[in-house]
Design a protein around this motif. Structure first.
Motif, PDB file in Angstrom:
ATOM      1  N   ASP A 118       0.816  -1.217   0.000  1.00  0.00           N
ATOM      2  CA  ASP A 118       0.000   0.000   0.000  1.00  0.00           C
ATOM      3  C   ASP A 118       0.851   1.269   0.000  1.00  0.00           C
ATOM      4  O   ASP A 118       0.398   2.322  -0.452  1.00  0.00           O
ATOM      5  N   ARG A 119       2.073   1.167   0.516  1.00  0.00           N
ATOM      6  CA  ARG A 119       2.907   2.362   0.649  1.00  0.00           C
ATOM      7  C   ARG A 119       3.513   2.815  -0.667  1.00  0.00           C
ATOM      8  O   ARG A 119       3.565   4.002  -0.967  1.00  0.00           O
ATOM      9  N   LYS A 120       4.030   1.855  -1.462  1.00  0.00           N
ATOM     10  CA  LYS A 120       4.714   2.206  -2.710  1.00  0.00           C
ATOM     11  C   LYS A 120       4.289   1.246  -3.817  1.00  0.00           C
ATOM     12  O   LYS A 120       3.903   0.104  -3.551  1.00  0.00           O
ATOM     13  N   PRO A 121       4.380   1.672  -5.083  1.00  0.00           N
ATOM     14  CA  PRO A 121       3.817   0.881  -6.187  1.00  0.00           C
ATOM     15  C   PRO A 121       4.708  -0.239  -6.712  1.00  0.00           C
ATOM     16  O   PRO A 121       4.248  -1.078  -7.482  1.00  0.00           O
ATOM     17  N   GLY A 122       5.983  -0.274  -6.332  1.00  0.00           N
ATOM     18  CA  GLY A 122       6.908  -1.235  -6.921  1.00  0.00           C
ATOM     19  C   GLY A 122       6.826  -2.621  -6.303  1.00  0.00           C
ATOM     20  O   GLY A 122       5.903  -2.961  -5.558  1.00  0.00           O
ATOM     21  N   ALA A 123       7.833  -3.434  -6.633  1.00  0.00           N
ATOM     22  CA  ALA A 123       7.897  -4.811  -6.144  1.00  0.00           C
ATOM     23  C   ALA A 123       8.278  -4.841  -4.665  1.00  0.00           C
ATOM     24  O   ALA A 123       8.908  -3.919  -4.141  1.00  0.00           O
ATOM     25  N   VAL A 124       7.885  -5.928  -4.002  1.00  0.00           N
ATOM     26  CA  VAL A 124       8.249  -6.155  -2.603  1.00  0.00           C
ATOM     27  C   VAL A 124       9.060  -7.442  -2.525  1.00  0.00           C
ATOM     28  O   VAL A 124       8.614  -8.492  -3.005  1.00  0.00           O
ATOM     29  N   ALA A 125      10.242  -7.354  -1.940  1.00  0.00           N
ATOM     30  CA  ALA A 125      11.119  -8.519  -1.799  1.00  0.00           C
ATOM     31  C   ALA A 125      11.002  -9.102  -0.394  1.00  0.00           C
ATOM     32  O   ALA A 125      10.608  -8.416   0.557  1.00  0.00           O
ATOM     33  N   PHE A 126      11.361 -10.369  -0.278  1.00  0.00           N
ATOM     34  CA  PHE A 126      11.356 -11.062   1.014  1.00  0.00           C
ATOM     35  C   PHE A 126      12.783 -11.501   1.316  1.00  0.00           C
ATOM     36  O   PHE A 126      13.454 -12.108   0.468  1.00  0.00           O
ATOM     37  N   VAL A 127      13.261 -11.211   2.527  1.00  0.00           N
ATOM     38  CA  VAL A 127      14.631 -11.540   2.927  1.00  0.00           C
ATOM     39  C   VAL A 127      14.602 -12.613   4.007  1.00  0.00           C
ATOM     40  O   VAL A 127      14.032 -12.416   5.087  1.00  0.00           O
ATOM     41  N   LEU A 128      15.218 -13.752   3.706  1.00  0.00           N
ATOM     42  CA  LEU A 128      15.328 -14.850   4.662  1.00  0.00           C
ATOM     43  C   LEU A 128      16.548 -14.648   5.555  1.00  0.00           C
ATOM     44  O   LEU A 128      17.357 -13.744   5.338  1.00  0.00           O
ATOM     45  N   ASN A 129      16.676 -15.517   6.532  1.00  0.00           N
ATOM     46  CA  ASN A 129      17.874 -15.541   7.373  1.00  0.00           C
ATOM     47  C   ASN A 129      18.250 -17.000   7.557  1.00  0.00           C
ATOM     48  O   ASN A 129      17.770 -17.665   8.471  1.00  0.00           O
TER      49      ASN A 129
END
Length: 345
Positions: free
Chosen positions: A197-208
């Motif tokens: 909702d905040r920004k229109p681009g892609a969202v990545a997921f970071v594992l650990n």
């Protein structure tokens, strides 16, 4: 040699596990006589030293007592201790926060908490649970190893005992078993919806991926991440980094990433630090959220937007179960709903 014991593992370990399983699941009751050294030799076709080693290990684990001239017997239950034993897979800030709250509730109810580490080894987890049951702890609380599939059968078959076992903060649920869990998937959904909702681009997921082997918490988070993208932004391809060190300015800009969700607060701090050095500003160019809401999230600059697992609530439910709720079915299982705490990132 007993054909049922053919395995790559040392023979004495297989025999120890067989006797331990019989004791833990009450096929051998307190006070029952175990096979003698000679009987173990004959029954399983092993050397005398192997048979002796098996009984010594069982005694070291507190499962049996060897009495000179009389034999080896399953350890009798002594008076119940006012102790809650807690098994956790490793040291972490989030577990420390949760267990400090459990300890506070225990102290308020006149109980002591003793903490043990399984070092993310499912066999060690089972051994610790068995030992605490035999030592008459009032209750055993287990945060399972990251690959819970290895212990699922053990907990699903666990016989009722004087020391109830409660699973805490895990991903698998057991219909007839006591547990207090957080809804990891709901926490991930709330964080991702906020970022989308905040920004229109892609969202990545970071594992650990700090631990080798299977991690069912990360599996659940990753699958939830993919599900949210399919539902909210089917035009976007999932972008998953296996650890924070791989998140760089080039990867962010090449993939059109404007949001990053990290599986824990430590990874989020590492990502922010790396991107800051490469000239990517958070949150002006990139919004970020993480999971855990630890002290790091609150006091880091910029303060992290982070999913709060509600450790206070989990600890309170656990204490309520252990001090009087276990006899009522409606008190046996809790699923705590995490909330997203919005801060500066």
């Amino acid at each position: 040699m007993d054909k049922g014991l053919q395995s790559a593992s040392p023979l004495y370990e297989l025999l120890v596990e067989r006797y331990r399983d019989d004791i833990l699941h009450r096929r051998l009751q307190p006070g029952d006589r175990l096979d003698s050294i000679t009987q173990i030799q004959r029954k399983h076709g092993v050397a005398r030293e192997t048979a002796k080693r098996v009984l010594n290990i069982l005694e070291q684990d507190g499962l049996v007592i060897q009495r000179a001239g009389k034999g080896t017997f399953v350890a009798e239950h002594g008076p119940k201790e006012r102790i809650w034993g807690v098994v956790i897979p490793f040291v972490s800030i989030q577990y420390d926060d949760l267990l400090s709250k459990v300890s506070a509730h225990a102290a308020a109810n006149g109980r002591e908490v003793r903490r043990f580490y399984s070092y993310n080894n499912w066999e060690e987890e089972i051994r610790l649970v068995a030992r605490m049951q035999m030592e008459r702890y009032e209750a055993v609380v287990v945060i399972p190893t990251l690959d819970e599939s290895r212990t699922w059968d053990f907990y699903s078959r666990l016989s009722p005992s004087d020391a109830p076992v409660i699973l805490l903060d895990h991903t698998m649920t057991y219909r007839d078993f006591a547990f207090v869990v957080q809804s990891y998937d709901l926490g991930v959904v709330r964080a991702l919806n906020y970022l989308l909702d905040r920004k229109p681009g892609a969202v990545a997921f970071v594992l650990n991926e700090g631990w080798t082997g299977r991690n069912m918490v990360l599996e659940l988070m990753a699958e939830t991440y993919r599900m949210v993208l399919r539902r909210r932004r089917p035009d976007l391809e999932p972008v998953i980094f296996d650890n924070a060190s791989r998140v760089c300015a080039d990867a962010i800009r090449t993939n059109g990433i404007t949001g990053v969700f990290c599986c824990d607060d430590i990874s989020a701090i590492q990502v922010i630090g790396q991107l800051r050095e490469e000239g990517v500003a958070v949150p002006r160019e990139l919004c970020l959220a993480s999971y855990g809401n630890t002290a790091l999230a609150r006091y880091f600059t910029p303060a992290l937007t982070s999913v709060d697992p509600h450790n206070d609530e989990m600890a309170a439910h656990l204490a309520g179960m252990l001090t009087g709720g276990l006899g009522r079915n409606e008190m046996r299982q809790y699923v705590v709903q995490p909330a997203l705490v919005i801060r500066e990132t």
